[in-house]
Design an enzyme around this catalytic site. Structure first.
Site, PDB file in Angstrom:
ATOM      1  N   TYR A   1      -1.864  -1.285  10.168  1.00  0.00           N
ATOM      2  CA  TYR A   1      -2.617  -1.194   9.157  1.00  0.00           C
ATOM      3  C   TYR A   1      -0.823  -0.766   7.792  1.00  0.00           C
ATOM      4  CZ  TYR A   1      -4.212  -1.102   3.935  1.00  0.00           C
ATOM      5  OH  TYR A   1      -3.794  -1.009   2.828  1.00  0.00           O
TER       6      TYR A   1
ATOM      7  N   SER B   1       1.019  -1.382   0.218  1.00  0.00           N
ATOM      8  CA  SER B   1      -0.185  -0.220   0.067  1.00  0.00           C
ATOM      9  C   SER B   1       0.550   1.142  -0.160  1.00  0.00           C
ATOM     10  CB  SER B   1      -0.763   0.020   1.573  1.00  0.00           C
ATOM     11  OG  SER B   1      -1.088   1.109   1.101  1.00  0.00           O
TER      12      SER B   1
END
Length: 253
Positions: A149, A136
């Site tokens: 995350y 990401s």
């Protein structure tokens, strides 16, 4: 890489980016097997003509069962995409966040490793193939409301780098897909006007994947500001801007 004649397994592809990439690979002429946890969504995907297998990357038996089923039906499997992941906000002042941290690490990091481990011997044994990990932009430019995350995706990036070096000479290549914010539904687009639309994102990804040799990192234009923030000297400013989103946490004062 040639995307027209692959046999591709995408874990975590029952919706969003994973499902769109499955459709793009299939549209280019590849055979695609979709993996996911929800039986109802897998049934819908089978109705589209895809092969589909249940898999929960947090469960070793589930991953090994999926692998055995796939390799029995598709012994020519040459591409594995580790799309499975969760993205959950956390308030680190609340000790109750630890359950979210554990779930995130178990899915995003340990689940990725578990899936790769299941298929690596097959890919090495056939003399070649591709592993596509999914990280990401948040791995490189943290988003304060989602700390674990960010940590999990940064860890997958580091793991991907090491995996690539260890597999050098085996014929198995490792590519890292680095998405920015992508609006996978109209609701997501309304909530985040800066997010890339799914169709445009998938088009750019597939174009990059076809580059020879396959890029080590699949970086669409919309994620470059994240990936190179430290190099470009914009890191502190961008992290501060993004930290304004802490107001989204219900307990934040």
């Amino acid at each position: 890489m040639d995307i027209s004649n692959r046999t591709v397994f995408i874990a975590g592809a029952t919706s969003g980016i994973g499902l769109e990439l499955a459709r793009r690979f299939a549209g280019a002429g590849s055979t695609v097997i979709v993996g996911g946890r929800r039986a109802d969504l897998l049934d819908e995907i089978r109705a589209e003509g895809f092969a589909a297998v249940p898999v929960d990357v947090t469960d070793q038996d589930s991953v090994e069962g999926a692998r055995d089923t796939i390799l029995k039906d598709h012994p020519g499997l040459d591409t594995v995409v580790t799309m499975s992941g969760v993205m959950i906000p956390e308030d680190l002042r609340d000790p109750g966040h630890f359950a979210t941290s554990r779930k995130t690490i178990e899915t995003n990091l340990v689940g990725t490793i578990r899936l790769i481990d299941a298929f690596t011997p097959h890919l090495i044994g056939r003399g070649g193939g591709t592993i596509i990990t999914v990280t990401s932009g948040i791995a490189f430019l943290p988003f304060a409301p989602m700390p674990t995350y960010a940590a999990s995706k940064a860890a997958v990036h580091a793991y991907s780098e090491a995996l690539r070096e260890q597999l050098a000479g085996t014929g198995v290549e490792v590519a890292e897909l680095v998405p920015p914010a992508v609006a996978t539904t109209p609701e997501h687009a309304a909530q985040n006007p800066r997010a890339l639309l799914l169709d445009a994102y998938a088009t750019e990804v597939m174009e990059l994947l076809q580059t020879e040799p396959t890029p080590r990192e699949i970086l669409v234009k919309g994620v470059l500001m994240h990936r190179w923030a430290e190099r470009d000297g914009t890191y502190d400013e961008l992290v501060a801007q993004r930290s304004q989103a802490l107001a989204m946490l219900p307990q934040w004062l």
